[in-house]
Write an enzyme that holds these catalytic residues in place. Structure first.
Site, PDB file in Angstrom:
ATOM      1  CB  CYS A 126      36.642  25.468  56.331  1.00 12.02           C
ATOM      2  SG  CYS A 126      36.578  25.317  57.939  1.00 12.02           S
ATOM      3  CD  GLU A 127      38.177  27.876  49.089  1.00 14.31           C
ATOM      4  OE1 GLU A 127      37.019  27.938  49.721  1.00 14.31           O
ATOM      5  OE2 GLU A 127      38.365  28.029  48.237  1.00 14.31           O
ATOM      6  N   PRO A 143      46.142  55.656  37.237  1.00 15.64           N
ATOM      7  CG  PRO A 143      47.748  56.696  38.476  1.00 15.64           C
ATOM      8  CD  PRO A 143      46.850  56.929  37.391  1.00 15.64           C
ATOM      9  N   GLY A 144      46.135  53.064  39.744  1.00 19.03           N
ATOM     10  CA  GLY A 144      45.553  52.715  40.775  1.00 19.03           C
ATOM     11  C   GLY A 144      46.651  51.881  41.781  1.00 19.03           C
ATOM     12  NE  ARG A 145      49.096  46.185  40.089  1.00 17.43           N
ATOM     13  CZ  ARG A 145      48.160  44.972  40.505  1.00 17.43           C
ATOM     14  NH1 ARG A 145      48.485  44.434  41.464  1.00 17.43           N
ATOM     15  NH2 ARG A 145      47.246  44.730  39.489  1.00 17.43           N
ATOM     16  CE1 TYR A 165      42.523  46.904  41.508  1.00 20.10           C
ATOM     17  CE2 TYR A 165      44.944  47.075  41.463  1.00 20.10           C
ATOM     18  CZ  TYR A 165      43.525  47.314  41.109  1.00 20.10           C
ATOM     19  OH  TYR A 165      43.482  48.195  40.101  1.00 20.10           O
TER      20      TYR A 165
HETATM   21  N1  LLP Z   1      41.546  52.254  34.617  1.00 16.16           N
HETATM   22  C1  LLP Z   1      40.773  51.193  34.147  1.00 16.16           C
HETATM   23  C2  LLP Z   1      39.905  51.165  33.230  1.00 16.16           C
HETATM   24  C3  LLP Z   1      41.184  49.885  34.882  1.00 16.16           C
HETATM   25  O1  LLP Z   1      40.274  48.725  34.585  1.00 16.16           O
HETATM   26  C4  LLP Z   1      41.950  49.496  35.763  1.00 16.16           C
HETATM   27  C5  LLP Z   1      42.323  48.386  36.501  1.00 16.16           C
HETATM   28  C6  LLP Z   1      42.669  50.793  36.229  1.00 16.16           C
HETATM   29  C7  LLP Z   1      42.764  52.085  35.398  1.00 16.16           C
HETATM   30  C8  LLP Z   1      43.971  50.906  37.148  1.00 16.16           C
HETATM   31  O2  LLP Z   1      44.915  49.984  36.973  1.00 16.16           O
HETATM   32  P1  LLP Z   1      46.153  49.802  37.840  1.00 16.16           P
HETATM   33  O3  LLP Z   1      46.806  51.109  37.633  1.00 16.16           O
HETATM   34  O4  LLP Z   1      45.813  49.429  39.179  1.00 16.16           O
HETATM   35  O5  LLP Z   1      47.194  48.606  37.324  1.00 16.16           O
HETATM   36  N2  LLP Z   1      42.279  42.915  40.774  1.00 16.16           N
HETATM   37  C9  LLP Z   1      43.429  42.780  39.978  1.00 16.16           C
HETATM   38  C10 LLP Z   1      43.710  43.898  39.315  1.00 16.16           C
HETATM   39  C11 LLP Z   1      42.548  44.579  38.375  1.00 16.16           C
HETATM   40  C12 LLP Z   1      42.801  45.667  37.668  1.00 16.16           C
HETATM   41  C13 LLP Z   1      41.564  46.094  36.969  1.00 16.16           C
HETATM   42  N3  LLP Z   1      41.470  47.317  36.325  1.00 16.16           N
HETATM   43  C14 LLP Z   1      44.746  42.572  40.854  1.00 16.16           C
HETATM   44  O6  LLP Z   1      44.287  42.376  42.016  1.00 16.16           O
HETATM   45  O7  LLP Z   1      45.858  42.247  40.404  1.00 16.16           O
END
Ligand code: LLP
Length: 433
Positions: free
Chosen positions: A362-363, A292-294, A391
Protein backbone atom coordinates in the site's frame (compact mmCIF):
# COMPACT_ATOMS: atom_id res chain seq x y z
CA UNK A 1 21.52 -16.54 -23.35
CA UNK A 2 19.80 -13.62 -21.63
CA UNK A 3 22.26 -11.10 -20.11
CA UNK A 4 24.30 -13.85 -18.42
CA UNK A 5 25.45 -17.31 -19.51
CA UNK A 6 23.36 -19.32 -17.05
CA UNK A 7 20.05 -17.75 -18.16
CA UNK A 8 18.51 -19.34 -21.24
CA UNK A 9 15.21 -20.30 -22.88
CA UNK A 10 14.15 -23.95 -23.34
CA UNK A 11 12.01 -25.60 -26.05
CA UNK A 12 8.80 -24.69 -24.22
CA UNK A 13 9.84 -21.06 -24.35
CA UNK A 14 10.47 -21.01 -20.58
CA UNK A 15 13.29 -19.12 -18.92
CA UNK A 16 15.87 -21.47 -17.40
CA UNK A 17 18.48 -20.81 -14.74
CA UNK A 18 21.40 -23.20 -14.57
CA UNK A 19 19.39 -25.49 -16.86
CA UNK A 20 16.36 -25.57 -14.52
CA UNK A 21 12.93 -24.47 -15.80
CA UNK A 22 11.85 -21.40 -13.82
CA UNK A 23 8.15 -22.02 -14.51
CA UNK A 24 8.46 -25.40 -12.82
CA UNK A 25 10.33 -23.82 -9.92
CA UNK A 26 7.49 -21.34 -9.49
CA UNK A 27 4.97 -24.19 -9.57
CA UNK A 28 6.88 -26.27 -7.04
CA UNK A 29 8.02 -23.62 -4.58
CA UNK A 30 5.51 -20.81 -5.13
CA UNK A 31 6.18 -17.12 -5.72
CA UNK A 32 7.76 -14.79 -4.96
CA UNK A 33 10.98 -16.75 -4.72
CA UNK A 34 14.66 -15.91 -4.97
CA UNK A 35 16.57 -18.41 -7.12
CA UNK A 36 20.38 -18.54 -7.13
CA UNK A 37 22.63 -20.51 -9.41
CA UNK A 38 25.18 -21.96 -6.98
CA UNK A 39 27.59 -22.80 -9.80
CA UNK A 40 27.81 -19.13 -10.78
CA UNK A 41 28.61 -18.06 -7.21
CA UNK A 42 31.32 -20.72 -6.92
CA UNK A 43 32.74 -19.80 -10.33
CA UNK A 44 32.90 -16.11 -9.37
CA UNK A 45 34.67 -16.99 -6.10
CA UNK A 46 37.24 -18.99 -8.07
CA UNK A 47 37.74 -16.19 -10.56
CA UNK A 48 38.52 -13.76 -7.75
CA UNK A 49 40.63 -16.24 -5.79
CA UNK A 50 42.69 -17.40 -8.76
CA UNK A 51 43.20 -13.91 -10.19
CA UNK A 52 44.07 -12.44 -6.77
CA UNK A 53 46.73 -15.11 -6.19
CA UNK A 54 48.04 -14.94 -9.71
CA UNK A 55 48.39 -11.18 -9.96
CA UNK A 56 48.92 -10.10 -6.34
CA UNK A 57 50.76 -13.16 -5.05
CA UNK A 58 49.96 -16.40 -3.22
CA UNK A 59 49.03 -14.69 0.05
CA UNK A 60 46.34 -12.49 -1.54
CA UNK A 61 42.85 -13.19 -0.19
CA UNK A 62 39.45 -12.20 -1.55
CA UNK A 63 36.77 -11.73 1.09
CA UNK A 64 33.10 -12.18 0.32
CA UNK A 65 31.35 -9.00 1.51
CA UNK A 66 28.42 -10.88 2.97
CA UNK A 67 26.14 -7.85 3.37
CA UNK A 68 25.32 -8.48 -0.30
CA UNK A 69 23.53 -11.76 0.47
CA UNK A 70 23.58 -13.39 3.85
CA UNK A 71 22.27 -16.78 4.98
CA UNK A 72 23.96 -19.72 6.64
CA UNK A 73 24.60 -21.84 3.58
CA UNK A 74 26.35 -19.09 1.63
CA UNK A 75 29.07 -18.91 4.29
CA UNK A 76 29.59 -22.64 3.84
CA UNK A 77 30.03 -22.12 0.09
CA UNK A 78 32.44 -19.23 0.70
CA UNK A 79 34.47 -21.37 3.11
CA UNK A 80 34.60 -24.25 0.62
CA UNK A 81 35.80 -21.87 -2.08
CA UNK A 82 38.69 -20.68 0.08
CA UNK A 83 37.32 -17.18 0.58
CA UNK A 84 37.60 -14.94 3.60
CA UNK A 85 34.50 -12.98 4.59
CA UNK A 86 33.62 -9.43 5.53
CA UNK A 87 30.97 -9.27 8.26
CA UNK A 88 29.42 -6.02 9.39
CA UNK A 89 27.26 -6.95 12.34
CA UNK A 90 26.79 -9.33 15.20
CA UNK A 91 24.04 -10.97 13.16
CA UNK A 92 26.33 -11.68 10.22
CA UNK A 93 29.02 -12.97 12.59
CA UNK A 94 26.50 -15.23 14.31
CA UNK A 95 25.32 -16.63 10.96
CA UNK A 96 28.93 -17.25 9.84
CA UNK A 97 29.60 -19.02 13.12
CA UNK A 98 26.56 -21.25 12.64
CA UNK A 99 27.94 -22.20 9.22
CA UNK A 100 31.25 -23.12 10.87
CA UNK A 101 33.15 -20.45 8.95
CA UNK A 102 36.81 -20.31 10.08
CA UNK A 103 36.98 -17.28 12.40
CA UNK A 104 40.56 -16.38 11.47
CA UNK A 105 39.39 -15.61 7.93
CA UNK A 106 36.72 -13.15 9.13
CA UNK A 107 37.21 -9.39 8.79
CA UNK A 108 34.84 -7.52 11.09
CA UNK A 109 33.68 -4.18 9.67
CA UNK A 110 31.31 -1.46 10.79
CA UNK A 111 31.51 2.17 11.80
CA UNK A 112 29.85 1.69 15.15
CA UNK A 113 30.66 -1.62 16.77
CA UNK A 114 29.08 -1.83 20.18
CA UNK A 115 30.89 -3.16 23.24
CA UNK A 116 28.80 -6.29 22.87
CA UNK A 117 29.81 -6.66 19.19
CA UNK A 118 33.46 -6.32 20.19
CA UNK A 119 33.15 -8.88 22.97
CA UNK A 120 31.15 -11.35 20.85
CA UNK A 121 33.63 -11.09 17.99
CA UNK A 122 36.57 -11.63 20.33
CA UNK A 123 34.79 -14.60 21.93
CA UNK A 124 34.49 -16.04 18.41
CA UNK A 125 38.16 -15.45 17.70
CA UNK A 126 37.51 -13.14 14.73
CA UNK A 127 40.82 -12.82 12.90
CA UNK A 128 40.81 -9.15 11.99
CA UNK A 129 38.85 -6.10 13.08
CA UNK A 130 38.64 -3.28 10.57
CA UNK A 131 38.73 -0.41 13.04
CA UNK A 132 36.78 2.62 11.91
CA UNK A 133 37.48 5.26 14.55
CA UNK A 134 39.37 6.27 17.70
CA UNK A 135 36.62 5.31 20.12
CA UNK A 136 36.48 1.81 18.69
CA UNK A 137 40.26 1.55 18.82
CA UNK A 138 40.27 2.49 22.50
CA UNK A 139 37.43 0.11 23.36
CA UNK A 140 39.05 -2.75 21.46
CA UNK A 141 42.44 -2.10 23.02
CA UNK A 142 40.90 -2.08 26.52
CA UNK A 143 39.06 -5.34 25.85
CA UNK A 144 42.19 -6.98 24.41
CA UNK A 145 44.18 -5.95 27.50
CA UNK A 146 41.42 -7.24 29.78
CA UNK A 147 41.56 -10.59 27.98
CA UNK A 148 45.34 -10.54 27.79
CA UNK A 149 45.35 -11.06 24.01
CA UNK A 150 46.64 -9.16 21.00
CA UNK A 151 43.99 -8.35 18.42
CA UNK A 152 44.94 -8.04 14.75
CA UNK A 153 43.42 -4.97 13.07
CA UNK A 154 43.26 -2.95 9.87
CA UNK A 155 42.44 0.74 10.03
CA UNK A 156 39.75 2.11 7.75
CA UNK A 157 41.21 4.97 5.74
CA UNK A 158 39.36 7.42 3.50
CA UNK A 159 41.51 8.01 0.44
CA UNK A 160 39.28 10.82 -0.89
CA UNK A 161 38.18 9.32 -4.17
CA UNK A 162 34.97 10.00 -5.98
CA UNK A 163 34.55 6.91 -8.17
CA UNK A 164 32.00 8.64 -10.39
CA UNK A 165 34.14 11.57 -11.43
CA UNK A 166 37.12 9.24 -12.01
CA UNK A 167 39.26 11.63 -10.05
CA UNK A 168 41.08 11.63 -6.79
CA UNK A 169 39.35 14.67 -5.37
CA UNK A 170 40.32 15.66 -1.90
CA UNK A 171 36.78 16.42 -0.85
CA UNK A 172 35.16 13.35 -2.39
CA UNK A 173 34.39 10.81 0.29
CA UNK A 174 36.19 12.76 3.01
CA UNK A 175 32.75 13.82 4.21
CA UNK A 176 31.81 10.27 5.20
CA UNK A 177 30.65 8.45 8.28
CA UNK A 178 33.29 5.84 7.48
CA UNK A 179 36.97 5.89 8.22
CA UNK A 180 39.74 8.41 8.67
CA UNK A 181 40.69 10.87 5.97
CA UNK A 182 44.30 11.23 4.90
CA UNK A 183 44.01 14.90 3.89
CA UNK A 184 42.74 16.02 7.29
CA UNK A 185 45.61 14.35 9.12
CA UNK A 186 43.18 12.11 10.99
CA UNK A 187 44.44 8.98 9.23
CA UNK A 188 48.04 9.52 10.36
CA UNK A 189 46.84 10.36 13.87
CA UNK A 190 44.90 7.10 14.26
CA UNK A 191 47.83 5.10 12.82
CA UNK A 192 50.02 6.49 15.59
CA UNK A 193 47.38 5.73 18.21
CA UNK A 194 47.05 2.17 16.92
CA UNK A 195 50.81 1.65 16.99
CA UNK A 196 50.88 2.80 20.60
CA UNK A 197 47.73 0.97 21.73
CA UNK A 198 48.30 -2.03 24.01
CA UNK A 199 46.78 -5.30 22.86
CA UNK A 200 46.60 -4.11 19.24
CA UNK A 201 48.55 -5.36 16.25
CA UNK A 202 48.25 -2.95 13.34
CA UNK A 203 48.45 -5.35 10.41
CA UNK A 204 47.32 -3.00 7.69
CA UNK A 205 44.97 -0.51 6.10
CA UNK A 206 41.58 -0.70 4.44
CA UNK A 207 39.75 1.48 1.96
CA UNK A 208 36.51 1.07 0.02
CA UNK A 209 35.62 3.65 -2.59
CA UNK A 210 32.09 2.68 -3.62
CA UNK A 211 29.92 0.16 -5.41
CA UNK A 212 28.81 -0.72 -8.97
CA UNK A 213 31.98 0.78 -10.50
CA UNK A 214 33.02 -0.26 -14.00
CA UNK A 215 36.20 1.80 -14.37
CA UNK A 216 39.58 0.72 -13.13
CA UNK A 217 40.86 4.27 -12.80
CA UNK A 218 39.28 5.09 -9.42
CA UNK A 219 40.69 1.86 -7.97
CA UNK A 220 44.10 2.77 -9.34
CA UNK A 221 43.77 6.28 -7.86
CA UNK A 222 42.81 4.83 -4.48
CA UNK A 223 45.69 2.34 -4.56
CA UNK A 224 48.10 5.14 -5.48
CA UNK A 225 46.95 7.27 -2.54
CA UNK A 226 47.00 4.34 -0.10
CA UNK A 227 50.51 3.28 -1.13
CA UNK A 228 51.83 6.81 -0.80
CA UNK A 229 50.25 6.85 2.65
CA UNK A 230 51.96 3.56 3.51
CA UNK A 231 55.26 5.16 2.43
CA UNK A 232 54.48 8.20 4.60
CA UNK A 233 53.86 5.92 7.61
CA UNK A 234 57.17 4.20 6.97
CA UNK A 235 58.96 7.57 6.79
CA UNK A 236 57.21 9.11 9.81
CA UNK A 237 56.80 6.11 12.13
CA UNK A 238 59.42 3.68 10.83
CA UNK A 239 56.65 1.10 10.55
CA UNK A 240 56.04 -1.04 7.49
CA UNK A 241 52.33 -1.71 6.77
CA UNK A 242 52.00 -5.35 5.71
CA UNK A 243 48.45 -5.61 4.42
CA UNK A 244 46.29 -3.49 2.13
CA UNK A 245 42.56 -4.15 1.73
CA UNK A 246 41.30 -2.40 -1.39
CA UNK A 247 37.60 -3.00 -0.68
CA UNK A 248 34.92 -4.12 -3.12
CA UNK A 249 32.85 -2.33 -5.71
CA UNK A 250 33.31 -3.85 -9.18
CA UNK A 251 30.19 -3.44 -11.29
CA UNK A 252 27.62 -5.93 -12.50
CA UNK A 253 25.57 -6.12 -15.68
CA UNK A 254 21.88 -5.40 -14.91
CA UNK A 255 20.86 -4.16 -18.38
CA UNK A 256 21.85 -4.91 -21.96
CA UNK A 257 23.46 -1.49 -22.03
CA UNK A 258 25.76 -2.23 -19.05
CA UNK A 259 29.22 -3.54 -19.88
CA UNK A 260 30.08 -7.17 -19.11
CA UNK A 261 33.05 -6.93 -16.78
CA UNK A 262 35.98 -9.33 -16.85
CA UNK A 263 36.86 -9.50 -13.14
CA UNK A 264 40.11 -11.40 -13.63
CA UNK A 265 41.29 -8.77 -16.06
CA UNK A 266 40.20 -5.97 -13.71
CA UNK A 267 42.27 -7.57 -10.94
CA UNK A 268 45.22 -7.91 -13.33
CA UNK A 269 45.02 -4.20 -14.15
CA UNK A 270 44.70 -3.15 -10.51
CA UNK A 271 47.62 -5.43 -9.55
CA UNK A 272 49.85 -3.98 -12.23
CA UNK A 273 49.35 -0.43 -10.96
CA UNK A 274 49.75 -1.49 -7.31
CA UNK A 275 53.06 -3.20 -8.10
CA UNK A 276 54.26 -0.10 -9.96
CA UNK A 277 53.24 2.27 -7.14
CA UNK A 278 55.04 0.13 -4.53
CA UNK A 279 58.25 0.21 -6.54
CA UNK A 280 57.92 3.95 -7.15
CA UNK A 281 57.45 4.60 -3.42
CA UNK A 282 60.17 2.21 -2.27
CA UNK A 283 57.90 -0.03 -0.21
CA UNK A 284 57.52 -3.79 -0.20
CA UNK A 285 54.39 -5.12 -1.91
CA UNK A 286 51.81 -5.60 0.86
CA UNK A 287 49.54 -8.62 1.13
CA UNK A 288 46.44 -7.55 -0.82
CA UNK A 289 42.88 -8.24 0.28
CA UNK A 290 39.87 -7.69 -1.98
CA UNK A 291 36.31 -7.42 -0.74
CA UNK A 292 33.73 -8.02 -3.48
CA UNK A 293 30.06 -8.50 -2.65
CA UNK A 294 27.81 -7.65 -5.59
CA UNK A 295 30.07 -9.08 -8.31
CA UNK A 296 30.13 -12.50 -6.59
CA UNK A 297 26.39 -12.99 -6.18
CA UNK A 298 24.25 -10.47 -8.10
CA UNK A 299 24.18 -12.14 -11.50
CA UNK A 300 23.65 -15.57 -9.94
CA UNK A 301 20.18 -14.57 -8.72
CA UNK A 302 16.74 -14.00 -10.18
CA UNK A 303 13.40 -13.37 -8.49
CA UNK A 304 10.21 -15.05 -9.68
CA UNK A 305 6.81 -13.44 -9.18
CA UNK A 306 3.26 -14.14 -10.33
CA UNK A 307 1.51 -11.45 -12.32
CA UNK A 308 -1.78 -10.27 -10.83
CA UNK A 309 -3.42 -7.26 -12.39
CA UNK A 310 -2.51 -5.68 -15.72
CA UNK A 311 -3.90 -2.18 -15.65
CA UNK A 312 -3.69 -0.01 -18.76
CA UNK A 313 -4.43 3.67 -18.16
CA UNK A 314 -5.10 5.33 -21.52
CA UNK A 315 -2.63 8.11 -22.31
CA UNK A 316 -0.65 7.32 -19.16
CA UNK A 317 0.94 3.96 -18.62
CA UNK A 318 0.54 0.26 -18.05
CA UNK A 319 0.87 -1.15 -14.55
CA UNK A 320 1.72 -4.81 -14.10
CA UNK A 321 1.30 -5.80 -10.45
CA UNK A 322 3.15 -8.76 -9.00
CA UNK A 323 2.93 -10.68 -5.73
CA UNK A 324 6.14 -9.17 -4.30
CA UNK A 325 7.72 -5.72 -4.52
CA UNK A 326 9.66 -3.40 -2.26
CA UNK A 327 9.66 -5.83 0.69
CA UNK A 328 11.76 -8.32 -1.34
CA UNK A 329 13.55 -5.75 -3.53
CA UNK A 330 13.69 -2.18 -2.20
CA UNK A 331 16.38 -1.09 -4.66
CA UNK A 332 14.17 0.75 -7.16
CA UNK A 333 12.34 2.55 -4.37
CA UNK A 334 15.65 3.45 -2.68
CA UNK A 335 18.04 4.11 -5.54
CA UNK A 336 16.00 3.92 -8.78
CA UNK A 337 18.15 0.92 -9.65
CA UNK A 338 17.22 -0.54 -13.01
CA UNK A 339 16.62 -4.19 -13.81
CA UNK A 340 15.83 -6.46 -16.74
CA UNK A 341 12.56 -8.40 -16.47
CA UNK A 342 10.68 -10.84 -18.66
CA UNK A 343 7.68 -13.14 -18.69
CA UNK A 344 9.33 -16.45 -17.83
CA UNK A 345 6.63 -18.65 -19.36
CA UNK A 346 6.84 -16.84 -22.73
CA UNK A 347 10.51 -15.94 -22.68
CA UNK A 348 10.83 -16.59 -26.41
CA UNK A 349 8.05 -14.11 -27.35
CA UNK A 350 9.02 -10.61 -28.48
CA UNK A 351 9.21 -7.93 -25.84
CA UNK A 352 6.80 -5.46 -27.32
CA UNK A 353 5.02 -4.22 -24.22
CA UNK A 354 6.13 -1.38 -21.97
CA UNK A 355 5.08 -1.32 -18.34
CA UNK A 356 5.71 -0.16 -14.84
CA UNK A 357 6.08 -3.19 -12.61
CA UNK A 358 4.37 -2.56 -9.30
CA UNK A 359 4.54 -4.46 -6.05
CA UNK A 360 1.66 -5.31 -3.76
CA UNK A 361 2.31 -2.84 -0.94
CA UNK A 362 0.00 0.00 0.00
CA UNK A 363 2.42 2.61 -1.22
CA UNK A 364 2.66 4.14 -4.69
CA UNK A 365 6.47 4.14 -4.55
CA UNK A 366 6.41 0.34 -4.35
CA UNK A 367 7.73 -0.29 -7.85
CA UNK A 368 10.27 -2.73 -9.23
CA UNK A 369 10.88 -0.60 -12.29
CA UNK A 370 9.38 1.81 -14.78
CA UNK A 371 9.52 1.76 -18.54
CA UNK A 372 10.33 -1.93 -18.51
CA UNK A 373 10.14 -3.91 -21.72
CA UNK A 374 8.15 -7.12 -21.40
CA UNK A 375 6.30 -9.77 -23.33
CA UNK A 376 2.56 -8.99 -23.27
CA UNK A 377 1.62 -9.93 -19.69
CA UNK A 378 -1.52 -11.48 -18.25
CA UNK A 379 -2.72 -12.58 -14.84
CA UNK A 380 -1.07 -15.85 -13.79
CA UNK A 381 2.12 -15.33 -15.82
CA UNK A 382 5.46 -15.83 -14.09
CA UNK A 383 7.54 -12.68 -14.15
CA UNK A 384 11.29 -12.96 -13.66
CA UNK A 385 13.45 -10.06 -12.55
CA UNK A 386 17.09 -10.79 -13.34
CA UNK A 387 20.33 -10.11 -11.48
CA UNK A 388 18.74 -9.87 -8.04
CA UNK A 389 21.33 -11.93 -6.15
CA UNK A 390 22.90 -8.96 -4.36
CA UNK A 391 21.25 -6.54 -1.94
CA UNK A 392 17.76 -7.97 -2.44
CA UNK A 393 17.26 -10.75 0.12
CA UNK A 394 19.77 -9.08 2.44
CA UNK A 395 17.75 -5.84 2.32
CA UNK A 396 14.30 -7.44 2.43
CA UNK A 397 11.73 -6.37 5.01
CA UNK A 398 8.34 -7.44 6.26
CA UNK A 399 6.67 -4.16 5.30
CA UNK A 400 2.89 -4.59 5.17
CA UNK A 401 3.44 -7.80 7.16
CA UNK A 402 4.49 -9.63 4.01
CA UNK A 403 6.51 -12.81 4.67
CA UNK A 404 9.96 -12.96 3.04
CA UNK A 405 10.33 -15.29 0.04
CA UNK A 406 12.44 -18.44 0.19
CA UNK A 407 15.99 -18.63 -1.21
CA UNK A 408 16.54 -21.60 -3.52
CA UNK A 409 19.92 -22.79 -4.72
CA UNK A 410 20.07 -24.45 -8.12
CA UNK A 411 22.94 -26.79 -9.02
CA UNK A 412 23.32 -29.66 -11.48
CA UNK A 413 19.67 -29.38 -12.51
CA UNK A 414 18.38 -29.66 -8.93
CA UNK A 415 16.93 -26.97 -6.69
CA UNK A 416 17.23 -27.03 -2.91
CA UNK A 417 15.87 -24.70 -0.28
CA UNK A 418 18.58 -22.67 1.48
CA UNK A 419 16.13 -20.39 3.32
CA UNK A 420 12.51 -21.49 3.65
CA UNK A 421 9.61 -19.16 2.99
CA UNK A 422 8.51 -17.16 6.03
CA UNK A 423 5.10 -18.03 7.37
CA UNK A 424 2.45 -15.87 9.03
CA UNK A 425 3.38 -17.64 12.28
CA UNK A 426 6.98 -16.45 11.80
CA UNK A 427 5.63 -12.91 11.54
CA UNK A 428 3.85 -13.09 14.88
CA UNK A 429 6.39 -15.34 16.63
CA UNK A 430 7.99 -12.46 18.54
CA UNK A 431 4.78 -10.61 19.37
CA UNK A 432 3.89 -10.75 23.03
CA UNK A 433 0.21 -10.36 23.77
N1 LLP B 1 33.55 -3.52 1.55
C1 LLP B 1 32.94 -2.52 2.19
C2 LLP B 1 33.61 -1.87 3.31
C3 LLP B 1 31.66 -2.10 1.79
O1 LLP B 1 31.07 -1.10 2.42
C4 LLP B 1 31.02 -2.76 0.71
C5 LLP B 1 29.69 -2.37 0.28
C6 LLP B 1 31.70 -3.82 0.07
C7 LLP B 1 32.97 -4.16 0.51
C8 LLP B 1 31.11 -4.58 -1.09
O2 LLP B 1 30.88 -3.76 -2.18
P1 LLP B 1 30.33 -4.41 -3.54
O3 LLP B 1 31.44 -5.27 -4.12
O4 LLP B 1 29.13 -5.20 -3.20
O5 LLP B 1 30.01 -3.24 -4.41
N2 LLP B 1 22.82 -1.51 -0.81
C9 LLP B 1 23.53 -0.93 -1.95
C10 LLP B 1 24.99 -1.29 -1.94
C11 LLP B 1 25.69 -0.85 -0.69
C12 LLP B 1 27.13 -1.24 -0.65
C13 LLP B 1 27.67 -1.07 0.71
N3 LLP B 1 29.02 -1.45 0.88
C14 LLP B 1 22.86 -1.39 -3.23
O6 LLP B 1 21.87 -2.12 -3.15
O7 LLP B 1 23.29 -1.01 -4.33
Amino acid sequence: MILHEHLNVNEQGHLTIGGVDTVELAREFGTPAYILDETVIRKNCRTYRDAARRYFGEDALPLYASKALCFTEIYRLAAEEGMGIDCVSGGELYTAKKAGFPAERIYFHGNNKTDRDIADAMDMGVGTFVVDNREELAALSAEAVRRNVTQRILLRITPGIDPHTHRAVVTGNVDSKFGNAIVTGQAMAIVKEALAAPGIHLAGLHCHIGSQIFDIEPFADAADIMIRFIAAIKAECGYEIGELNLGGGLGVRYLDTDPAMDYADAIRQIASVVTGFCQANGIAMPRVILEPGRSLVAAAGITLYTVGSVKEIPNFRNYVSVDGGMPDNPRYALYQSRYTALIANRADAPKNYRATIAGRCCESGDLLGENMELQIPKRGDILAVLVTGAYNYSMASNYNRIPRPPVLLVKDGIARVAVRRETYEDLTARDIF
